[in-house]
Write a protein that holds these residues in place. Sequence first.
Motif, PDB file in Angstrom:
ATOM      1  N   ARG A  73      52.176  15.305 -18.988  1.00 49.72           N
ATOM      2  CA  ARG A  73      52.458  16.070 -20.296  1.00 49.72           C
ATOM      3  C   ARG A  73      53.364  16.969 -20.406  1.00 49.72           C
ATOM      4  O   ARG A  73      54.047  17.425 -21.587  1.00 49.72           O
ATOM      5  N   ASP A  99      59.707  16.151 -18.080  1.00 51.25           N
ATOM      6  CA  ASP A  99      60.531  15.452 -18.982  1.00 51.25           C
ATOM      7  C   ASP A  99      60.357  13.979 -18.761  1.00 51.25           C
ATOM      8  O   ASP A  99      59.765  13.724 -17.551  1.00 51.25           O
ATOM      9  N   ARG A 101      59.655  12.670 -26.256  1.00 52.87           N
ATOM     10  CA  ARG A 101      59.614  13.464 -24.905  1.00 52.87           C
ATOM     11  C   ARG A 101      60.652  12.648 -24.237  1.00 52.87           C
ATOM     12  O   ARG A 101      61.140  13.247 -23.000  1.00 52.87           O
TER      13      ARG A 101
END
Length: 507
Positions: free
Chosen positions: A5, A8, A74
């Motif tokens: 989490r 990258d 993300r």
Amino acid sequence: MTDPRHQDVWIGVDLGTQSVRALAVTDDGQVLGRGSAPLTGHRDGNRHEQLPADWWSGVRTALRGTLRTVAASRVRGLSVCGTSGTVLLTGPDGAPLTPALMYDDGRAGAEAARAQEAGADVWRSMGHRIQPSWALAKLLWLTGPGADGAADALRGARVCHQTDFVTARLVGHPVPTDTSHALKTGYDLTTRSWPVAVHDRLGLAELDFPPVVLPGTPLGTVCAEAADATGLAVSTPVVAGMTDGCAAQLGSGAWDIGQWNTVLGTTLVLKGVTAAPIHDPAGVLYSHLSPDGHWLPGGASSVGAGALTRAFPGADLAHLDRLAAHREPAGAVAYPLVSRGERFPFLAADAEPFVLGTPRDDADHYAALLQGVALTERLCLAYLGLLGAPVDRAVTFTGGATRSAYWNQLRADVLGRRATVPAHTDSALGMAVLAAHGVRRAATDSGRAGPDAPLSDLRGMVRVRTVLEPRPRVGARFQEPFTALVDALEQRGWLPAPTAAYAREHG
């Protein structure tokens, strides 16, 4: 293990022959998401076409599947690889004017000979020989009298490789192509230029050849329309990709000089790392540029797992693997070409698959096909050794065929060398690595920027699944079948005598 989490995420997309695959990977090699979509094409003899619209549809589906488990915000970047030599022509707006002639489409034999003659001096300096499967030969076919479209309608058409078509839709405008895909269209990696004089002699001057950039170069960011179609976030960086063989090389972790990766899917691709290009007088070996400044010599054979699906459609291959383990060697020696014509380690447009002897049953036939691919792989490495390439280090195996643990071990035994199988063998992983390399290279200061920035910082993205040690007693059983295959290829006039002699002595 680092909490994913807080890392990258990078996405790689692989435009394969039978499917589109996408992979979302963290900096330490954790796969957080994956997606796929089937692809179909049209085959008729030596012709093989696909519809470019199907590529984009497949990419949309694969990316949406990948992002089911990953927040789009993300994703720091993505890159796309495609099949080498696949080409089409588009209008200025990117709309296809022709079907896509696939990597193994062999209809352009006469055009390849004409292109070879027109640019013989240029190709000789590059160490290449134009083959019917190369994009330059296919462009001559697409613009010639044998094509379906009118030549006048193609004036000013843009040359488009498989990945160019997809990345242009991701960023919303025409894009440069990369050196990897441009190579088989005749791009000179030494001078970093298109051979304009050769194009003039071939009557291709009125085509629009795109600008060319190094793999990993930023092409733009995801546009709003593509974001709606794929689920990606607007402004996600898109970087120039590579051919699928080069992508597999990156995904294998074989990045150091002297390392080789063999990609076994529908067909077989070998790619290594050298400090300088390897010159091949026959022109069947060609060298790509690596994103870190090294060279990636290699070649693509037309043997591969496609021979299994053709001979045993719908069969339980795991069951056949178990039976094949008791047929070492098989009662017959197979040369399992997927389609007519061979490209590496020799060029023979008329080469056809054959079987020496008669298999005792289906299991024996299946074993002969598995072994035939491995024997051809061994011949490929022998040819590389003949050219002076370093081939004595361990190899890595990637590609869809690595799902077969038995075949992996068999190949290590036949090659007589240690083999490493990464945890994730999809070429999409290589494109995730390239996305990370390209975005971070672009963001670094001037002291680290540029094509010579090392890949070593990304080593953690490639995890090892299996290390295979060759079994000498098993490998010795295949010396006689290997010699029989080499002899048969030479007797048919396909394998040059010097290559055959070297293989018998050193292979």
